[in-house]
Design a protein around this motif. Sequence first.
Motif, PDB file in Angstrom:
ATOM      1  N   SER A  33       0.850  -1.193   0.000  1.00  0.00           N
ATOM      2  CA  SER A  33       0.000   0.000   0.000  1.00  0.00           C
ATOM      3  C   SER A  33       0.881   1.237   0.000  1.00  0.00           C
ATOM      4  CB  SER A  33      -0.919   0.019   1.229  1.00  0.00           C
ATOM      5  OG  SER A  33      -1.759  -1.117   1.277  1.00  0.00           O
ATOM      6  N   ILE A  34       0.286   2.365  -0.354  1.00  0.00           N
ATOM      7  CA  ILE A  34       0.957   3.658  -0.297  1.00  0.00           C
ATOM      8  C   ILE A  34       0.556   4.360   1.005  1.00  0.00           C
ATOM      9  CG2 ILE A  34       1.234   5.912  -1.393  1.00  0.00           C
ATOM     10  CD1 ILE A  34       2.423   3.610  -2.980  1.00  0.00           C
ATOM     11  N   PRO A  35       1.511   4.848   1.796  1.00  0.00           N
ATOM     12  CA  PRO A  35       1.190   5.538   3.061  1.00  0.00           C
ATOM     13  C   PRO A  35       0.714   6.964   2.801  1.00  0.00           C
ATOM     14  CG  PRO A  35       3.557   5.514   2.745  1.00  0.00           C
ATOM     15  CD  PRO A  35       2.971   4.741   1.586  1.00  0.00           C
ATOM     16  N   ALA A  36      -0.564   7.124   2.492  1.00  0.00           N
ATOM     17  CA  ALA A  36      -1.106   8.412   2.065  1.00  0.00           C
ATOM     18  C   ALA A  36      -0.923   9.502   3.113  1.00  0.00           C
ATOM     19  CB  ALA A  36      -2.593   8.257   1.728  1.00  0.00           C
ATOM     20  N   HIS A  37      -1.244   9.203   4.351  1.00  0.00           N
ATOM     21  CA  HIS A  37      -1.162  10.233   5.385  1.00  0.00           C
ATOM     22  C   HIS A  37       0.274  10.729   5.554  1.00  0.00           C
ATOM     23  CE1 HIS A  37      -2.362  12.487   8.918  1.00  0.00           C
ATOM     24  NE2 HIS A  37      -1.358  11.965   9.586  1.00  0.00           N
ATOM     25  N   ALA A  38       1.204   9.796   5.558  1.00  0.00           N
ATOM     26  CA  ALA A  38       2.611  10.190   5.695  1.00  0.00           C
ATOM     27  C   ALA A  38       3.066  11.012   4.500  1.00  0.00           C
ATOM     28  CB  ALA A  38       3.478   8.944   5.852  1.00  0.00           C
ATOM     29  N   LEU A  39       2.642  10.630   3.306  1.00  0.00           N
ATOM     30  CA  LEU A  39       3.021  11.357   2.100  1.00  0.00           C
ATOM     31  C   LEU A  39       2.416  12.756   2.093  1.00  0.00           C
ATOM     32  CD1 LEU A  39       4.274  11.455  -0.751  1.00  0.00           C
ATOM     33  CD2 LEU A  39       2.177  10.408  -1.610  1.00  0.00           C
ATOM     34  N   HIS A  40       1.141  12.858   2.472  1.00  0.00           N
ATOM     35  CA  HIS A  40       0.434  14.133   2.421  1.00  0.00           C
ATOM     36  C   HIS A  40       0.867  15.107   3.517  1.00  0.00           C
ATOM     37  CE1 HIS A  40      -3.221  12.341   0.043  1.00  0.00           C
ATOM     38  NE2 HIS A  40      -2.116  12.456  -0.690  1.00  0.00           N
ATOM     39  N   THR A  41       1.590  14.619   4.500  1.00  0.00           N
ATOM     40  CA  THR A  41       2.075  15.511   5.567  1.00  0.00           C
ATOM     41  C   THR A  41       3.602  15.557   5.596  1.00  0.00           C
ATOM     42  OG1 THR A  41       1.884  13.687   7.181  1.00  0.00           O
ATOM     43  CG2 THR A  41       0.016  15.205   7.003  1.00  0.00           C
ATOM     44  N   ASP A  42       4.220  15.275   4.468  1.00  0.00           N
ATOM     45  CA  ASP A  42       5.681  15.296   4.347  1.00  0.00           C
ATOM     46  C   ASP A  42       6.133  16.735   4.082  1.00  0.00           C
ATOM     47  OD1 ASP A  42       8.346  14.984   3.758  1.00  0.00           O
ATOM     48  OD2 ASP A  42       8.064  13.352   2.315  1.00  0.00           O
ATOM     49  N   ASP A  43       6.968  17.279   4.975  1.00  0.00           N
ATOM     50  CA  ASP A  43       7.398  18.672   4.797  1.00  0.00           C
ATOM     51  C   ASP A  43       8.364  18.848   3.639  1.00  0.00           C
ATOM     52  OD1 ASP A  43       9.701  17.582   5.859  1.00  0.00           O
ATOM     53  OD2 ASP A  43       9.628  18.717   7.730  1.00  0.00           O
ATOM     54  N   ALA A  44       8.841  17.739   3.074  1.00  0.00           N
ATOM     55  CA  ALA A  44       9.665  17.840   1.873  1.00  0.00           C
ATOM     56  C   ALA A  44       8.788  18.038   0.632  1.00  0.00           C
ATOM     57  CB  ALA A  44      10.520  16.580   1.712  1.00  0.00           C
ATOM     58  N   VAL A  45       7.495  17.799   0.787  1.00  0.00           N
ATOM     59  CA  VAL A  45       6.549  17.929  -0.318  1.00  0.00           C
ATOM     60  C   VAL A  45       5.659  19.159  -0.147  1.00  0.00           C
ATOM     61  CG1 VAL A  45       4.658  16.819  -1.568  1.00  0.00           C
ATOM     62  CG2 VAL A  45       6.540  15.433  -0.671  1.00  0.00           C
ATOM     63  N   TYR A  46       5.157  19.376   1.076  1.00  0.00           N
ATOM     64  CA  TYR A  46       4.223  20.460   1.336  1.00  0.00           C
ATOM     65  C   TYR A  46       4.780  21.404   2.405  1.00  0.00           C
ATOM     66  CZ  TYR A  46       0.834  17.598  -1.186  1.00  0.00           C
ATOM     67  OH  TYR A  46       0.186  16.872  -2.145  1.00  0.00           O
TER      68      TYR A  46
END
Length: 293
Positions: free
Chosen positions: A181-194
């Motif tokens: 699976s893709i860890p959506a919550h971790a990805l969406h709260t990554d400070d390297a992205v957002y």
Amino acid sequence: MDINIKFTIKVTKKDASIIDNTVTSFANRFLTSVPADIDRCIKHLEPIIEERRRNMENMNDMLSWLMAEAEGDETSTRNLTLKILTVNFAAIHTSTMTFYHALFYLAEHPEYMEPMREEIEEVVDREGWTHSAVKQMFKVDSFIKESQRLNTLGCLVMDRVACHPVTFPDGTYIPKGTHMSIPAHALHTDDAVYENPHTFDPFRFADRTKQQYAGHKGDMVSTSTEFVAFGHGRHACPGRFFAANELKLMLAHLVMTYDIKLQGNAGRPPNMWFMVHCIPNLKAEILLRKRVD
């Protein structure tokens, strides 16, 4: 519509396995009305399915797609009906929860209503309540997308099973049969992205002057490796375009018609978690008042 809504509720309350007639038990047929609802739906869909069979080459909708891919017993009217009910089952509760997540943010931050009202009024005065107008409601779109970013329907998305062993360029080996699976919550709260990833910034995606959101890249239907609320790749949610228009129209109507705030002026109600699933708070109360110009 009545059948679809009640089917979703009844299946959730009972055993979801009854939507598959291969595992329908004798007891279930007498302890739930779902089989009767299925039979009602068959009566409605049977003439439509027969018409599709006679004119498949001129059809291009969900039913025709299901029929084109069906094989063997899957081509029966009953099984096609079950597939339509299942698709609608998947669409109803996901859209509802997505809207409630956004609604709680709006109730917590009513100051964001006026910027959206101004956008909606300007666009509707120019375009009317049309598909073109809805596409130009960038602030409304961004508000929902930002809510999705922080409240994806689950912390894990895009469940997959490896059909063959895979070795990635970095040497990571995935054996056949591995569940991923893709860890959506971790990805969406990554400070390297957002930037400020844990802060709700409702118009984060509305600034089309930013390169990463230029054109339609900022739209909620645009999937990427940085935004996976609708999945990504060839199996991204095919219904996201309809869902986006539906959600934007609902939010636009609410914003233009009502004033809203949380009961007791408390903070946004905390989400509820069931295993990996994120659910809007079921006990939260909000206040609506008809808007007076």
